[in-house]
Design an enzyme around this catalytic site. Structure first.
Site, mmCIF file in Angstrom:
data_model
loop_
_atom_site.group_PDB
_atom_site.id
_atom_site.type_symbol
_atom_site.label_atom_id
_atom_site.label_comp_id
_atom_site.label_asym_id
_atom_site.label_seq_id
_atom_site.Cartn_x
_atom_site.Cartn_y
_atom_site.Cartn_z
ATOM 1 N N GLN A 203 2.379 11.724 4.004
ATOM 2 C CA GLN A 203 3.280 11.615 5.141
ATOM 3 C C GLN A 203 3.313 12.959 5.872
ATOM 4 O O GLN A 203 3.905 13.931 5.408
ATOM 5 C CB GLN A 203 4.668 11.210 4.657
ATOM 6 N N ALA A 244 13.434 4.252 7.331
ATOM 7 C CA ALA A 244 12.037 4.453 6.943
ATOM 8 C C ALA A 244 11.291 5.329 7.947
ATOM 9 O O ALA A 244 11.822 5.742 8.981
ATOM 10 C CB ALA A 244 11.342 3.107 6.792
ATOM 11 N N HIS A 245 10.012 5.596 7.615
ATOM 12 C CA HIS A 245 9.235 6.536 8.422
ATOM 13 C C HIS A 245 9.013 6.038 9.841
ATOM 14 O O HIS A 245 8.824 4.862 10.098
ATOM 15 C CB HIS A 245 7.894 6.873 7.750
ATOM 16 N N ASN A 246 9.087 7.009 10.759
ATOM 17 C CA ASN A 246 8.803 6.813 12.183
ATOM 18 C C ASN A 246 9.806 5.923 12.903
ATOM 19 O O ASN A 246 9.553 5.474 14.021
ATOM 20 C CB ASN A 246 7.382 6.275 12.396
#
Length: 345
Positions: A203, A244-246
């Site tokens: 990540q 969560a990511h992004n």
């Protein structure tokens, strides 16, 4: 019980602070706030919800903060304000025991890398860690056991409570409040499957929190896979929330406890997500969307308004009957279509 070193204000001072109309003794001293039922003669109570109007007549408070329409029913002094709940928020900050504390400097047991930059009035608590390249703005408080990862930035006036973890390369805006146990910038849930097992995807992005953001205890905001996860200004995040990511969340939005947002979803400005709401990945919610508690959103929402899903609680026997009928809905719909075609023929 009055806290040690609690501030003391007169009713006149509180009225001036709020811009409220005072009916009562301006010199009466106040040491704190309490509910209508529990307030004593040195406390201010407030009435912002009509459900508690029943408690007004018997209150022993020194004064009550309320809307002018309820003034005549108040048996004690009163502070009248069109938005008493907003006034209560202002008073709560005056009596906050953390407000006005003198900074404690860097505790001897804290570990601060020599390359870190600390602004004026910074406090670093016992056993906290500030890694290489970190920049802490003026009046930042890093609580006991908190960790600020390498090359992160924490804006002026922000407070990290005990045992907060800010991972490497994270930007925290000014006046943010991060509560104990939250993790900002942990790895997103990224893995590739080769048919036999999982392979981790590094990540490489970060997390950017805007100004005046608050994150509740034990919440997680994952770093981006490539770009950053972005939380806008004045966003309020309750405890045990997973982002969560992004993900991107617009300014002034609020997320209640146990909300879960899957990767790359975008939430607009002034949105409100009730407790336990789940958002699937790669969706967009436009500005001004409100999703009620325990709802699951699987498609983008393009018009502002209130949205709900799921079923409310009911007696188990009734729920069992309805569950059976849920399974029959597709067959019933097909039969209805056939009947309508036969009628039209």
């Amino acid at each position: 019980m009055t806290r040690r070193n609690s501030p003391v204000y007169t009713l006149g001072e509180l009225a001036e602070c709020l811009g409220a109309r005072l009916a009562g003794d301006a010199g009466r001293q106040i040491v704190g706030l309490a509910t209508l039922k529990e307030a004593g003669p040195d406390r201010v109570a407030f009435l912002a919800n009509r459900a508690y109007l029943k408690d007004l007549a018997d209150t022993r408070a020194a004064a009550v903060l309320l809307h002018p329409q309820h003034g005549d029913a108040c048996p004690v002094a009163r502070l009248e304000l069109d938005n008493p709940y907003l006034g209560y928020a202002a008073l709560s900050r005056l009596f906050d025991p953390l407000a006005g504390r003198e900074p404690g400097g860097v505790h001897p047991s804290a570990v601060v890398d020599p390359s870190a930059s600390l602004g004026e009035g910074v406090e670093v608590g016992a056993n906290a860690v500030v890694e290489a390249g970190v920049r802490l703005g003026d009046d930042v408080v890093i609580g006991p056991g908190a960790v600020v990862g390498a090359d992160s930035v924490v804006g002026a006036g922000s407070r990290l409570h005990a045992n907060v973890t800010v991972c490497h390369g994270v930007v925290v805006g000014a006046r943010a409040i991060l509560h104990s146990g939250c993790v900002i910038g942990g790895d997103g849930f990224g893995f590739a499957h080769d048919g036999a097992g999982w392979h981790k995807i590094a990540q490489l992005g970060g997390v950017v929190l805007g100004d005046d953001v608050e994150v509740g205890s034990c919440s997680s905001i994952d770093r981006g896979a490539l770009g950053d996860t972005i939380i806008g200004n004045d966003v309020k995040i309750d405890s045990q929330v997973q982002i969560a990511h992004n993900v991107q969340i617009g300014d002034h939005s609020a997320l209640a406890g146990c909300v879960g947002i899957a990767g790359s979803t975008r939430v607009g400005k002034h949105c409100m997500l009730g407790g336990g709401v789940g958002l699937s990945g790669h969706l967009t919610l436009c500005d001004g969307v409100q999703v009620t508690g325990m709802s699951l959103v699987t498609n983008s929402i393009t018009e502002p308004g209130v949205y709900s899903s799921g079923t409310g609680a009911m007696k188990n026997a009734q729920w069992r009957k309805n569950a059976v009928r849920f399974k029959q809905l597709d067959d019933i719909a097909k039969r209805l279509v056939r009947l309508e075609k036969g009628r039209d023929a």
